[in-house]
Design a protein around this motif. Structure first.
Motif, PDB file in Angstrom:
ATOM      1  N   ILE A   1      46.080  41.865  42.087  1.00 13.78           N
ATOM      2  CA  ILE A   1      45.272  42.474  43.491  1.00 13.78           C
ATOM      3  C   ILE A   1      45.277  41.540  44.297  1.00 13.78           C
ATOM      4  N   ARG A   2      44.367  40.299  43.827  1.00 15.11           N
ATOM      5  CA  ARG A   2      43.968  39.208  44.874  1.00 15.11           C
ATOM      6  C   ARG A   2      44.652  37.911  44.755  1.00 15.11           C
ATOM      7  N   LYS A   3      45.831  38.012  44.566  1.00 17.51           N
ATOM      8  CA  LYS A   3      46.672  36.510  44.350  1.00 17.51           C
ATOM      9  C   LYS A   3      46.924  36.200  45.742  1.00 17.51           C
ATOM     10  N   ASN A   4      46.947  37.042  46.844  1.00 18.56           N
ATOM     11  CA  ASN A   4      47.344  36.698  48.077  1.00 18.56           C
ATOM     12  C   ASN A   4      46.086  36.149  48.857  1.00 18.56           C
ATOM     13  N   LYS A   5      45.007  36.202  48.116  1.00 19.63           N
ATOM     14  CA  LYS A   5      43.599  35.744  48.325  1.00 19.63           C
ATOM     15  C   LYS A   5      43.311  34.305  47.965  1.00 19.63           C
ATOM     16  N   GLY A   6      44.393  33.776  47.121  1.00 16.66           N
ATOM     17  CA  GLY A   6      44.045  32.557  46.182  1.00 16.66           C
ATOM     18  C   GLY A   6      43.255  32.856  45.100  1.00 16.66           C
TER      19      GLY A   6
ATOM     20  N   THR B   1      23.606  46.670  49.555  1.00 15.47           N
ATOM     21  CA  THR B   1      24.646  47.372  49.769  1.00 15.47           C
ATOM     22  C   THR B   1      26.004  46.764  49.931  1.00 15.47           C
ATOM     23  N   GLY B   2      25.673  45.574  50.716  1.00 12.97           N
ATOM     24  CA  GLY B   2      27.105  44.687  50.960  1.00 12.97           C
ATOM     25  C   GLY B   2      27.603  44.266  49.458  1.00 12.97           C
ATOM     26  N   ASN B   3      26.791  43.828  48.529  1.00 10.26           N
ATOM     27  CA  ASN B   3      27.236  43.438  47.229  1.00 10.26           C
ATOM     28  C   ASN B   3      27.610  44.495  46.435  1.00 10.26           C
TER      29      ASN B   3
ATOM     30  N   LEU C   1      29.353  47.088  47.716  1.00 13.00           N
ATOM     31  CA  LEU C   1      30.635  47.707  48.225  1.00 13.00           C
ATOM     32  C   LEU C   1      31.689  46.597  48.292  1.00 13.00           C
ATOM     33  N   ARG C   2      31.518  45.287  48.453  1.00 13.24           N
ATOM     34  CA  ARG C   2      32.484  44.534  48.568  1.00 13.24           C
ATOM     35  C   ARG C   2      33.449  44.486  47.466  1.00 13.24           C
ATOM     36  N   PRO C   3      33.145  44.472  46.261  1.00 16.29           N
ATOM     37  CA  PRO C   3      33.986  44.582  45.037  1.00 16.29           C
ATOM     38  C   PRO C   3      34.935  45.834  45.160  1.00 16.29           C
ATOM     39  N   GLY C   4      34.299  47.058  45.677  1.00 17.04           N
ATOM     40  CA  GLY C   4      35.166  48.114  45.743  1.00 17.04           C
ATOM     41  C   GLY C   4      36.071  47.910  47.047  1.00 17.04           C
ATOM     42  N   PHE C   5      35.708  47.073  48.142  1.00 16.43           N
ATOM     43  CA  PHE C   5      36.800  47.077  49.250  1.00 16.43           C
ATOM     44  C   PHE C   5      37.720  46.182  48.683  1.00 16.43           C
ATOM     45  N   GLN C   6      37.566  45.058  48.204  1.00 16.26           N
ATOM     46  CA  GLN C   6      38.738  44.131  47.391  1.00 16.26           C
ATOM     47  C   GLN C   6      39.625  44.605  46.418  1.00 16.26           C
TER      48      GLN C   6
ATOM     49  N   LEU D   1      39.538  52.634  56.764  1.00 16.05           N
ATOM     50  CA  LEU D   1      38.280  52.180  56.823  1.00 16.05           C
ATOM     51  C   LEU D   1      37.311  53.123  55.867  1.00 16.05           C
ATOM     52  N   VAL D   2      36.286  52.129  54.933  1.00 19.52           N
ATOM     53  CA  VAL D   2      35.282  52.809  54.200  1.00 19.52           C
ATOM     54  C   VAL D   2      34.099  53.145  55.208  1.00 19.52           C
ATOM     55  N   SER D   3      33.580  54.436  55.209  1.00 17.06           N
ATOM     56  CA  SER D   3      32.393  54.631  55.909  1.00 17.06           C
ATOM     57  C   SER D   3      31.540  55.285  55.107  1.00 17.06           C
TER      58      SER D   3
ATOM     59  N   CYS E   1      25.869  55.816  58.984  1.00 15.45           N
ATOM     60  CA  CYS E   1      24.727  55.439  59.130  1.00 15.45           C
ATOM     61  C   CYS E   1      24.204  54.241  58.094  1.00 15.45           C
ATOM     62  N   ALA E   2      25.542  53.847  57.617  1.00 11.87           N
ATOM     63  CA  ALA E   2      25.211  52.604  56.449  1.00 11.87           C
ATOM     64  C   ALA E   2      26.199  51.573  56.294  1.00 11.87           C
ATOM     65  N   VAL E   3      27.506  51.657  57.109  1.00 12.91           N
ATOM     66  CA  VAL E   3      28.473  50.526  56.733  1.00 12.91           C
ATOM     67  C   VAL E   3      28.933  49.789  57.748  1.00 12.91           C
ATOM     68  N   ASN E   4      29.462  50.542  58.950  1.00 14.60           N
ATOM     69  CA  ASN E   4      30.208  49.946  59.909  1.00 14.60           C
ATOM     70  C   ASN E   4      29.194  49.521  60.936  1.00 14.60           C
ATOM     71  N   PRO E   5      29.007  48.297  61.036  1.00 14.41           N
ATOM     72  CA  PRO E   5      27.897  48.206  62.387  1.00 14.41           C
ATOM     73  C   PRO E   5      28.361  48.418  63.879  1.00 14.41           C
TER      74      PRO E   5
ATOM     75  N   GLY F   1      22.990  55.275  64.249  1.00 18.54           N
ATOM     76  CA  GLY F   1      22.800  56.328  63.163  1.00 18.54           C
ATOM     77  C   GLY F   1      21.753  56.084  62.229  1.00 18.54           C
ATOM     78  N   ASN F   2      21.663  54.648  61.795  1.00 21.10           N
ATOM     79  CA  ASN F   2      20.585  54.200  60.629  1.00 21.10           C
ATOM     80  C   ASN F   2      19.345  54.554  61.065  1.00 21.10           C
ATOM     81  N   ILE F   3      18.824  54.383  62.402  1.00 21.38           N
ATOM     82  CA  ILE F   3      17.584  54.554  62.928  1.00 21.38           C
ATOM     83  C   ILE F   3      17.657  56.267  63.000  1.00 21.38           C
ATOM     84  N   ALA F   4      18.548  56.863  63.376  1.00 26.45           N
ATOM     85  CA  ALA F   4      18.518  58.529  63.386  1.00 26.45           C
ATOM     86  C   ALA F   4      18.164  59.134  62.140  1.00 26.45           C
ATOM     87  N   TYR F   5      18.896  58.508  61.172  1.00 24.18           N
ATOM     88  CA  TYR F   5      18.555  59.466  59.878  1.00 24.18           C
ATOM     89  C   TYR F   5      17.273  59.145  59.405  1.00 24.18           C
ATOM     90  N   LYS F   6      16.794  57.812  59.435  1.00 25.97           N
ATOM     91  CA  LYS F   6      15.179  57.598  58.983  1.00 25.97           C
ATOM     92  C   LYS F   6      14.244  58.308  59.976  1.00 25.97           C
TER      93      LYS F   6
HETATM   94  N1  ACO Z   1      36.192  49.246  54.854  1.00 28.04           N
HETATM   95  C1  ACO Z   1      37.492  48.962  54.169  1.00 28.04           C
HETATM   96  N2  ACO Z   1      37.543  47.430  53.771  1.00 28.04           N
HETATM   97  C2  ACO Z   1      36.343  46.834  54.412  1.00 28.04           C
HETATM   98  C3  ACO Z   1      35.443  47.306  55.308  1.00 28.04           C
HETATM   99  C4  ACO Z   1      35.524  48.751  55.504  1.00 28.04           C
HETATM  100  N3  ACO Z   1      34.465  49.368  56.049  1.00 28.04           N
HETATM  101  N4  ACO Z   1      34.445  46.029  55.748  1.00 28.04           N
HETATM  102  C5  ACO Z   1      35.213  45.283  54.972  1.00 28.04           C
HETATM  103  N5  ACO Z   1      36.254  45.550  54.313  1.00 28.04           N
HETATM  104  C6  ACO Z   1      36.969  44.661  53.499  1.00 28.04           C
HETATM  105  C7  ACO Z   1      37.636  43.488  54.089  1.00 28.04           C
HETATM  106  O1  ACO Z   1      38.984  43.875  54.739  1.00 28.04           O
HETATM  107  C8  ACO Z   1      37.811  42.236  53.384  1.00 28.04           C
HETATM  108  O2  ACO Z   1      38.797  42.650  52.485  1.00 28.04           O
HETATM  109  P1  ACO Z   1      39.843  41.416  51.957  1.00 28.04           P
HETATM  110  O3  ACO Z   1      38.736  40.437  51.095  1.00 28.04           O
HETATM  111  O4  ACO Z   1      40.933  42.126  51.096  1.00 28.04           O
HETATM  112  O5  ACO Z   1      40.235  40.886  53.089  1.00 28.04           O
HETATM  113  C9  ACO Z   1      36.486  42.632  52.440  1.00 28.04           C
HETATM  114  O6  ACO Z   1      36.150  44.154  52.605  1.00 28.04           O
HETATM  115  C10 ACO Z   1      35.454  41.756  52.856  1.00 28.04           C
HETATM  116  O7  ACO Z   1      35.172  41.761  54.348  1.00 28.04           O
HETATM  117  P2  ACO Z   1      34.475  41.152  55.308  1.00 28.04           P
HETATM  118  O8  ACO Z   1      34.601  41.405  56.576  1.00 28.04           O
HETATM  119  O9  ACO Z   1      33.994  39.644  54.524  1.00 28.04           O
HETATM  120  O10 ACO Z   1      32.921  41.896  55.147  1.00 28.04           O
HETATM  121  P3  ACO Z   1      31.788  41.758  54.403  1.00 28.04           P
HETATM  122  O11 ACO Z   1      31.845  41.659  52.856  1.00 28.04           O
HETATM  123  O12 ACO Z   1      31.043  40.615  55.167  1.00 28.04           O
HETATM  124  O13 ACO Z   1      30.761  42.915  54.815  1.00 28.04           O
HETATM  125  C11 ACO Z   1      29.720  45.086  54.438  1.00 28.04           C
HETATM  126  C12 ACO Z   1      31.155  44.395  54.445  1.00 28.04           C
HETATM  127  C13 ACO Z   1      28.583  44.354  53.715  1.00 28.04           C
HETATM  128  C14 ACO Z   1      29.906  46.366  54.084  1.00 28.04           C
HETATM  129  C15 ACO Z   1      29.226  44.956  56.140  1.00 28.04           C
HETATM  130  O14 ACO Z   1      30.107  45.704  56.834  1.00 28.04           O
HETATM  131  C16 ACO Z   1      27.753  45.200  56.042  1.00 28.04           C
HETATM  132  O15 ACO Z   1      26.790  44.501  55.629  1.00 28.04           O
HETATM  133  N6  ACO Z   1      27.644  46.422  56.687  1.00 28.04           N
HETATM  134  C17 ACO Z   1      26.084  46.953  56.868  1.00 28.04           C
HETATM  135  C18 ACO Z   1      25.662  47.189  55.312  1.00 28.04           C
HETATM  136  C19 ACO Z   1      24.072  47.438  55.676  1.00 28.04           C
HETATM  137  O16 ACO Z   1      23.366  46.662  55.574  1.00 28.04           O
HETATM  138  N7  ACO Z   1      23.786  48.800  55.848  1.00 28.04           N
HETATM  139  C20 ACO Z   1      22.402  48.984  56.033  1.00 28.04           C
HETATM  140  C21 ACO Z   1      21.694  49.367  54.880  1.00 28.04           C
HETATM  141  S1  ACO Z   1      22.040  50.979  54.086  1.00 28.04           S
HETATM  142  C22 ACO Z   1      20.868  52.175  54.488  1.00 28.04           C
HETATM  143  O17 ACO Z   1      19.888  52.053  55.167  1.00 28.04           O
HETATM  144  C23 ACO Z   1      20.968  53.222  53.457  1.00 28.04           C
END
Ligand code: ACO
Length: 340
Positions: free
Chosen positions: A88-93, A130-132, A134-139, A149-151, A174-178, A280-285
């Motif tokens: 899955i990740r060979k193109n990322k080295g 949250t980031g840690n 989600l990242r393995p799932g994204f990758q 886009l995951v949201s 309210c939790a993923v895409n800034p 979104g994050n402020i609103a739900y809280k």
């Molecule tokens: N959907 C699908 N894929 C994504 C998304 C997304 N929304 N965001 C990143 N990716 C993928 C990228 O394409 C990349 O894939 P690749 O390695 O195959 O090229 C991989 O994920 C890593 O991408 P980065 O741009 O390096 O993203 P990063 O890991 O820095 O950030 C993250 C992703 C952590 C989810 C970031 O969007 C984030 O921090 N969001 C806010 C999370 C947060 O703090 N929420 C508030 C708290 S939650 C709460 O209050 C309930």
């Protein structure tokens, strides 16, 4: 409480396998015991087997014996999983040595287990950010076909039953895409509509929120929301969506009648799409704290198999409910996407 009962009952029908990578975390082990006992899902725990068994014995958790326990440092499938990660990740080295190291980390191992077809979904976040989580799932798991886009959504159960569907509303994202651009915001709206329909059986009535209603103010932030609304309307003409609009026009018929008399949503939205993560994050809280609403989420949407994130302050009961929601999503992610 009603919502919890409904999701637990539904999850039981699907018999999905949910992996819990934080398998030595006390609340997680206690939740796993309840989930297995109640037959909400089958459980895969990642962690040191001796630790998990000792903990279960000390706490008299009699159902942990029926969980599959995987030691991340010593299991039969290290080579198989490492090869899968390379593929899955060979193109990322990523080479085989890097892959072997990656899957020693429980969160990467969990995503790999799902990708290999050995589990259907994952819940984590009791001790990871949250980031840690989600990242393995994204990758490794990536997005569903047709989704880029995951949201995330929150299910909001309001005490005041006049709003939404008998008090139930969906907020996103309210939790993923800034700061989603207009195409991303449009995709968040569509993915959220699918979640509302498939996970909760709702007929979505979507409001695209801003600080202007149908051109009452001008700003590039407003343009983003107005353009995103048009993109959805053009691609999904049967979807009930309106914007840009202010919150009061979205949820109050009398305000909507004054500010946007021609709106498709007549002040009766049940899905609110926020323009940025800040909003979104402020609103739900705000709703959770001031209106004492019950909130469930963030529920991730758009991944090819579901991964859901817990709050680090979560209770055992929260973990049980999020596993139930994840099991329902896992079963649905195997079905084709309905259009509107
Ligand atoms: N959907 C699908 N894929 C994504 C998304 C997304 N929304 N965001 C990143 N990716 C993928 C990228 O394409 C990349 O894939 P690749 O390695 O195959 O090229 C991989 O994920 C890593 O991408 P980065 O741009 O390096 O993203 P990063 O890991 O820095 O950030 C993250 C992703 C952590 C989810 C970031 O969007 C984030 O921090 N969001 C806010 C999370 C947060 O703090 N929420 C508030 C708290 S939650 C709460 O209050 C309930």
């Amino acid at each position: 409480m009603e919502f919890e009962k409904i999701v637990q009952k539904l999850a039981k029908q699907y018999k999905q396998r949910i992996v819990l990578p934080e398998g030595t975390e006390p609340r997680t082990i206690r939740a796993a015991d309840i989930i297995i006992k109640e037959k909400i899902a089958e459980i895969v725990l990642i962690g040191n087997p001796d630790f998990i068994k000792d903990f279960a014995q000390k706490e008299n958790l009699q159902h942990i014996q029926f969980a599959t326990i995987i030691d991340p440092l010593n299991h039969d499938k290290i080579e198989e999983y490492a090869r899968l990660v390379v593929e899955i990740r060979k193109n990322k080295g990523v080479d085989i040595d890097t892959a072997r190291e990656l899957i020693k980390k429980p969160l990467y191992l969990a995503a790999t287990i799902i990708k290999a077809g050995d589990a259907d979904g994952e819940v984590a976040g009791a001790e990871n950010t949250t980031g840690n989580v989600l990242r393995p799932g994204f990758q490794l798991i990536k997005t569903l076909p047709g989704v880029s886009l995951v949201s995330s959504v929150f299910v909001i159960i309001l005490k005041d039953k006049e709003f939404g569907d008998d008090g139930m509303m969906i907020f996103a994202d309210c939790a993923v895409n800034p700061d989603p651009n207009e195409d991303e915001l449009a995709e968040i709206a569509v993915t959220t509509a699918r979640t509302a329909k498939k996970l909760l059986g709702m007929t979505p009535r979507i409001a695209m929120l801003s600080f202007s209603t149908h051109g009452s103010a001008q700003h590039k932030m407003i343009d983003k929301v107005a353009h995103a609304t048009k993109i959805v309307q053009q691609n999904y003409p049967n979807l009930l969506i309106d914007g840009e609009m202010q919150l009061d026009a979205a949820i109050m018929p009398e305000v909507c009648a004054k500010k946007a008399p021609n709106a498709k949503i007549q002040g009766n939205a049940n899905v609110l799409i926020f323009p940025t993560l800040e909003a979104g994050n402020i609103a739900y809280k705000l709703v959770q704290r001031f209106a004492h609403a019950d909130v469930y989420g963030p529920i991730m949407q758009g991944l090819a198999a579901p991964i859901n994130d817990l709050s680090r302050g979560c209770s055992v009961n929260d973990i049980v409910n999020v596993v139930a929601i994840t099991a329902i999503q896992a079963s649905q992610s195997k079905k084709s996407i309905d259009e509107f």
